[in-house]
Design a protein around this motif. Structure first.
Motif, PDB file in Angstrom:
ATOM      1  N   GLY A  53      -9.094  12.218   5.531  1.00  0.00           N
ATOM      2  CA  GLY A  53      -8.253  11.703   6.611  1.00  0.00           C
ATOM      3  C   GLY A  53      -7.111  10.878   6.073  1.00  0.00           C
ATOM      4  N   GLN A  54      -6.411  10.255   6.950  1.00  0.00           N
ATOM      5  CA  GLN A  54      -5.241   9.462   6.582  1.00  0.00           C
ATOM      6  C   GLN A  54      -5.664   8.082   6.101  1.00  0.00           C
ATOM      7  OE1 GLN A  54      -2.178  10.812   6.660  1.00  0.00           O
ATOM      8  NE2 GLN A  54      -1.265   8.966   5.839  1.00  0.00           N
ATOM      9  N   LEU A  55      -5.455   7.816   4.819  1.00  0.00           N
ATOM     10  CA  LEU A  55      -5.841   6.536   4.225  1.00  0.00           C
ATOM     11  C   LEU A  55      -4.646   5.884   3.553  1.00  0.00           C
ATOM     12  CD1 LEU A  55      -9.193   7.587   2.511  1.00  0.00           C
ATOM     13  CD2 LEU A  55      -8.918   6.409   4.694  1.00  0.00           C
ATOM     14  N   THR A  56      -4.830   4.632   3.169  1.00  0.00           N
ATOM     15  CA  THR A  56      -3.830   3.884   2.418  1.00  0.00           C
ATOM     16  C   THR A  56      -4.522   3.309   1.200  1.00  0.00           C
ATOM     17  OG1 THR A  56      -2.708   3.296   4.474  1.00  0.00           O
ATOM     18  CG2 THR A  56      -2.188   1.979   2.552  1.00  0.00           C
ATOM     19  N   ARG A  57      -3.854   3.386   0.047  1.00  0.00           N
ATOM     20  CA  ARG A  57      -4.420   2.809  -1.178  1.00  0.00           C
ATOM     21  C   ARG A  57      -3.599   1.598  -1.578  1.00  0.00           C
ATOM     22  NH1 ARG A  57      -1.438   3.604  -5.684  1.00  0.00           N
ATOM     23  NH2 ARG A  57       0.051   5.320  -5.661  1.00  0.00           N
ATOM     24  N   SER A  58      -4.279   0.651  -2.195  1.00  0.00           N
ATOM     25  CA  SER A  58      -3.578  -0.546  -2.666  1.00  0.00           C
ATOM     26  C   SER A  58      -2.714  -0.180  -3.867  1.00  0.00           C
ATOM     27  CB  SER A  58      -4.582  -1.646  -3.041  1.00  0.00           C
ATOM     28  OG  SER A  58      -5.417  -1.240  -4.101  1.00  0.00           O
ATOM     29  N   ILE A  85      -8.299   2.190   1.991  1.00  0.00           N
ATOM     30  CA  ILE A  85      -8.709   1.729   3.311  1.00  0.00           C
ATOM     31  C   ILE A  85      -8.015   2.558   4.383  1.00  0.00           C
ATOM     32  CG2 ILE A  85      -9.173  -0.635   2.552  1.00  0.00           C
ATOM     33  CD1 ILE A  85      -6.482  -1.470   3.722  1.00  0.00           C
ATOM     34  N   LYS A  86      -8.553   2.478   5.594  1.00  0.00           N
ATOM     35  CA  LYS A  86      -7.888   3.086   6.742  1.00  0.00           C
ATOM     36  C   LYS A  86      -7.220   1.964   7.518  1.00  0.00           C
ATOM     37  CE  LYS A  86      -8.349   5.989  10.756  1.00  0.00           C
ATOM     38  NZ  LYS A  86      -9.182   6.841  11.570  1.00  0.00           N
ATOM     39  N   CYS A  87      -5.951   2.162   7.863  1.00  0.00           N
ATOM     40  CA  CYS A  87      -5.196   1.178   8.634  1.00  0.00           C
ATOM     41  C   CYS A  87      -4.888   1.737  10.016  1.00  0.00           C
ATOM     42  CB  CYS A  87      -3.875   0.857   7.935  1.00  0.00           C
ATOM     43  SG  CYS A  87      -4.069   0.109   6.303  1.00  0.00           S
ATOM     44  N   GLU A  88      -4.948   0.873  11.008  1.00  0.00           N
ATOM     45  CA  GLU A  88      -4.538   1.216  12.368  1.00  0.00           C
ATOM     46  C   GLU A  88      -3.678   0.080  12.892  1.00  0.00           C
ATOM     47  OE1 GLU A  88      -7.904   2.127  14.838  1.00  0.00           O
ATOM     48  OE2 GLU A  88      -8.446   3.880  13.645  1.00  0.00           O
ATOM     49  N   GLN A  89      -2.489   0.411  13.363  1.00  0.00           N
ATOM     50  CA  GLN A  89      -1.552  -0.568  13.916  1.00  0.00           C
ATOM     51  C   GLN A  89      -1.328  -1.737  12.951  1.00  0.00           C
ATOM     52  OE1 GLN A  89      -2.711  -1.625  17.932  1.00  0.00           O
ATOM     53  NE2 GLN A  89      -3.117   0.495  18.469  1.00  0.00           N
ATOM     54  N   LEU A  95      -6.222   7.155 -10.525  1.00  0.00           N
ATOM     55  CA  LEU A  95      -5.253   7.474  -9.501  1.00  0.00           C
ATOM     56  C   LEU A  95      -4.905   8.953  -9.547  1.00  0.00           C
ATOM     57  CD1 LEU A  95      -2.790   4.492  -9.732  1.00  0.00           C
ATOM     58  CD2 LEU A  95      -4.576   4.879  -8.065  1.00  0.00           C
ATOM     59  N   ASP A  96      -4.706   9.548  -8.355  1.00  0.00           N
ATOM     60  CA  ASP A  96      -4.256  10.935  -8.286  1.00  0.00           C
ATOM     61  C   ASP A  96      -2.775  10.984  -8.645  1.00  0.00           C
ATOM     62  OD1 ASP A  96      -6.143  11.367  -5.237  1.00  0.00           O
ATOM     63  OD2 ASP A  96      -6.765  11.584  -7.323  1.00  0.00           O
ATOM     64  N   GLY A  98       0.815  -1.211   0.000  1.00  0.00           N
ATOM     65  CA  GLY A  98       0.000   0.000   0.000  1.00  0.00           C
ATOM     66  C   GLY A  98       0.847   1.259   0.000  1.00  0.00           C
ATOM     67  N   ALA A  99       0.186   2.368  -0.265  1.00  0.00           N
ATOM     68  CA  ALA A  99       0.847   3.674  -0.270  1.00  0.00           C
ATOM     69  C   ALA A  99      -0.088   4.696   0.368  1.00  0.00           C
ATOM     70  CB  ALA A  99       1.173   4.097  -1.705  1.00  0.00           C
ATOM     71  N   PRO A 100       0.461   5.727   1.007  1.00  0.00           N
ATOM     72  CA  PRO A 100      -0.386   6.759   1.618  1.00  0.00           C
ATOM     73  C   PRO A 100      -1.328   7.376   0.582  1.00  0.00           C
ATOM     74  CG  PRO A 100       1.900   7.066   2.251  1.00  0.00           C
ATOM     75  CD  PRO A 100       1.883   6.013   1.185  1.00  0.00           C
ATOM     76  N   TYR A 101      -2.538   7.655   1.025  1.00  0.00           N
ATOM     77  CA  TYR A 101      -3.553   8.241   0.144  1.00  0.00           C
ATOM     78  C   TYR A 101      -4.380   9.205   0.972  1.00  0.00           C
ATOM     79  CZ  TYR A 101      -7.489   8.494  -3.131  1.00  0.00           C
ATOM     80  OH  TYR A 101      -8.479   8.923  -3.986  1.00  0.00           O
ATOM     81  N   GLU A 102      -4.278  10.477   0.682  1.00  0.00           N
ATOM     82  CA  GLU A 102      -4.984  11.501   1.457  1.00  0.00           C
ATOM     83  C   GLU A 102      -6.358  11.766   0.850  1.00  0.00           C
ATOM     84  OE1 GLU A 102      -4.130  13.345   4.198  1.00  0.00           O
ATOM     85  OE2 GLU A 102      -2.260  12.254   4.453  1.00  0.00           O
ATOM     86  N   ARG A 103      -7.381  11.522   1.631  1.00  0.00           N
ATOM     87  CA  ARG A 103      -8.752  11.889   1.281  1.00  0.00           C
ATOM     88  C   ARG A 103      -9.606  11.564   2.487  1.00  0.00           C
ATOM     89  NH1 ARG A 103     -12.290   8.903  -3.109  1.00  0.00           N
ATOM     90  NH2 ARG A 103     -13.141   7.994  -1.258  1.00  0.00           N
TER      91      ARG A 103
END
Length: 154
Positions: free
Chosen positions: A96-101, A135-139, A152-153, A89-94
């Motif tokens: 809040g803090q998200l991650t994109r595949s 998706i949003k990831c936590e820990q 993709l942006d 995954g890679a950081p994806y801002e939208r």
């Protein structure tokens, strides 16, 4: 009591509080991860099974028996989806803090056909897509499906 003993007791109390906080946060993430799996992962999902799967999994709007407007199922294993929170995954801002595949996924998007309905009368139309997902990831665990990304942006 001496100042030295008092400081020692305060340190022990702080360490105990930190450990307790970490345990509570970890349990919360585990619960959210289990809910994410239940709502969004089904490796064998088909477009014709939306009504059945959403009913079996008791998916609804939060804290109600109202039918959820849309629900997306990711056709993959939990480990593959979880890897988005790491190297896949890679950081994806939208919102809040998200991650994109980094790779597209096969997904089934179930859209409510009978607006305003309540369980168990929810009727969905399924649509198959191949998309990058956010998706949003936590820990290190996925806890929220935010959506699929058509373009993709850059």
């Amino acid at each position: 009591m001496s100042l030295f003993v008092t400081q020692g007791i305060m340190r022990i109390a702080c360490v105990c509080l930190l450990l307790l906080s970490a345990t509570v946060l970890s349990q919360n993430v585990n619960e959210r991860y289990r809910k994410f799996i239940e709502q969004h992962i089904n490796g064998k999902m088909s477009v014709n099974r939306c009504d059945e799967e959403i009913g079996l999994r008791r998916i609804s709007k939060t804290n109600s028996n109202e039918c959820k407007e849309t629900n997306t199922f990711i056709r993959a294993t939990t480990n593959i989806v979880k890897s988005i929170c790491g190297l896949a995954g890679a950081p994806y801002e939208r919102n809040g803090q998200l991650t994109r595949s980094l790779q597209p996924f096969d997904i089934v998007v179930c859209t409510l056909r009978n607006q305003g309905a309540r369980q168990p009368r929810c009727q969905y139309r399924g649509q198959s897509r191949t998309r990058i997902i956010a998706i949003k990831c936590e820990q290190g665990f996925p806890v929220h499906f935010d959506g699929d990304i058509v373009h993709l942006d850059h």
